[in-house]
Design a protein around this motif. Structure first.
Motif: not given
Lengths: 220, 120
Positions: B17-27, B48-49, B69-71
Motif C-alpha cells: 500500500l505504501d508503494t502504491e501511495d508513493l507511486k501515486e504521489f510521484c505520478s 521520491g521518498e 531515494i525510492s519512488d
C-alpha cells in the motif's frame, strides 16, 4: 572508448596520439586557438577550442558521453576543476588527473572527483626504488583511493620467507600474493609454491595488513 | 469496482500500500522520470521518498551524506559531498532531485552527486 583530454600541451598531445593509435575515439579540449591550429594537421583527433573549466564548454564538447576524462593540463588548479566538473556534472565513470606539483598530490582524491591521480615524481620514485632495492618493500600502485596497494619485494638472502611455501607464510586474510617473478618468468602463486631469495614477490595489501606482510617478506 | 478496491486495501500488505501511495504521489509530477526508467548520464528530474540516510565517513576525514531515494519503481542514491546534514533531508521526506545519474552506486544503483533538490 571515448576519451576526452583537457589540455593539449606536451603531455596531453602525447596521450592523445597514443590513444588514437590504440584505436580510441579521442577528443582534445584546448583553450589556445593557436595551439589547436598548429597541432590539428599532425594530430588526427576531435578538437574543441575552449576553456575546460567552463561547464558550457564541456557540455558543447560532448563530455556527457565520454567514458574517460584525462585532466592533463600543466596547472593543478585547472586539473582539479576539470576533474570535479567531469565527475559531478557529467558523471564520467573514470577521471584521471595529472599532478604537476608533488605538493598538491594530497588534493587529488575522490572529493575532487579524481579516480586516478598520476604524479610523475611519485611514479619515478617508485620505479627508482624498485630498481635499486633488494629486501625492502616498494609501493608500486595504489588502488581504490589508497584502500589497497600493490607492493613489490625482491627477497633478500636473509628474508624470513626464503625457501618457504606460500601456504606456510601465513599471509593475513586481507592481503594476497598476486605473482612471483623469478628470472623473468611469472610464477602463478599457489599454496605449495616455494619462494626463493631473489624472487620478486608482488602482493596486494591494505594499509592494515601492510606491516604484517612486510614482516613476513622482509623481516624485522 | 469500489468493493474490489476496498477489498484490496484491506488485504494488501502495508508495504504494498505504501508503494502504491508513493507511486501515486510521484505520478503527480509530469516533469519527473520514474527511477527505473532513468538513462545513465542524461540530465534528469526524479521524485521520491528518502528511504534511508547514511553519513559516509571518508578517509580524508570529511563526511558525505548519502540518501537512498525510492519512488516505488526503483531506488537512486543522492550523494552530497562534504555535508553531514542538510536541513529537511531526513528519512521519510519526499523530494525532487535534479542532476545526472551514473550506475556507480552501491549494488549498481543510480548515483547522483550533489543534485539540485526541492523538498516536497
Amino acid at each position: 572508448m571515448k576519451v576526452a583530454i583537457a589540455g593539449a600541451g606536451n603531455v596531453g598531445a602525447y596521450i592523445a596520439q597514443d590513444l588514437v593509435t590504440a584505436g580510441h575515439d579521442v577528443l582534445v579540449i584546448e583553450e589556445s586557438a593557436d595551439l589547436v591550429a598548429r597541432l590539428r594537421p599532425t594530430l588526427d583527433v576531435n578538437w574543441f577550442t575552449g576553456d575546460a573549466c567552463e561547464v558550457t564548454t564541456l557540455q558543447q564538447a560532448g563530455l556527457a558521453d565520454a567514458d574517460v576524462v584525462v585532466a592533463a593540463t600543466g596547472e593543478d588548479q585547472v586539473n582539479l576543476v576539470v576533474s570535479l566538473l567531469a565527475k559531478q556534472e557529467f558523471a564520467v565513470p573514470r577521471v584521471v588527473a595529472r599532478v604537476n606539483h608533488p605538493k598538491n598530490h594530497w588534493l587529488f582524491n575522490e572529493t575532487w572527483g579524481v579516480d586516478v591521480s598520476v604524479s610523475t615524481p611519485h611514479l619515478l620514485t617508485a620505479l627508482v626504488e624498485e630498481a635499486v632495492s633488494v629486501g625492502s618493500l616498494v609501493r608500486l600502485l595504489p588502488f581504490e583511493g589508497g584502500e589497497a596497494t600493490l607492493i613489490e619485494v625482491t627477497l633478500a638472502d636473509d628474508s624470513p620467507a626464503a625457501d618457504r611455501s606460500i601456504a606456510d607464510l601465513d599471509v593475513p586474510r586481507d592481503a594476497t600474493i598476486v605473482a612471483v617473478v623469478r628470472s623473468g618468468h611469472v610464477v602463478v602463486p599457489r599454496g605449495d609454491t616455494v619462494v626463493q631469495a631473489g624472487d620478486e614477490v608482488l602482493a596486494l595489501v591494505t594499509p592494515d595488513s601492510e606491516d604484517r606482510v612486510k614482516a613476513i617478506l622482509v623481516g624485522g | 469496482m469500489a468493493l474490489k478496491k476496498m477489498f484490496h486495501r484491506l488485504t494488501a500488505s502495508v508495504d504494498e500500500l505504501d508503494t502504491e501511495d508513493l507511486k501515486e504521489f510521484c505520478s503527480r509530477f509530469p516533469q519527473a522520470t520514474p527511477i527505473a526508467e532513468i538513462n545513465p548520464r542524461e540530465p534528469v528530474i526524479a521524485v521520491g521518498e528518502i528511504t534511508s540516510l547514511r553519513i559516509v565517513p571518508r578517509k580524508d576525514k570529511t563526511r558525505w551524506l548519502e540518501a537512498s531515494i525510492s519512488d516505488g519503481t526503483g531506488t537512486l542514491v543522492a550523494m552530497w559531498t562534504g555535508r553531514r546534514r542538510i536541513a529537511g533531508v531526513k528519512p521519510g521526506q519526499r523530494l525532487l532531485v535534479q542532476g545526472r545519474c551514473s550506475p556507480t552506486g552501491p549494488g549498481g544503483r543510480m548515483m547522483m552527486y550533489n543534485p539540485i533538490y526541492e523538498l516536497l
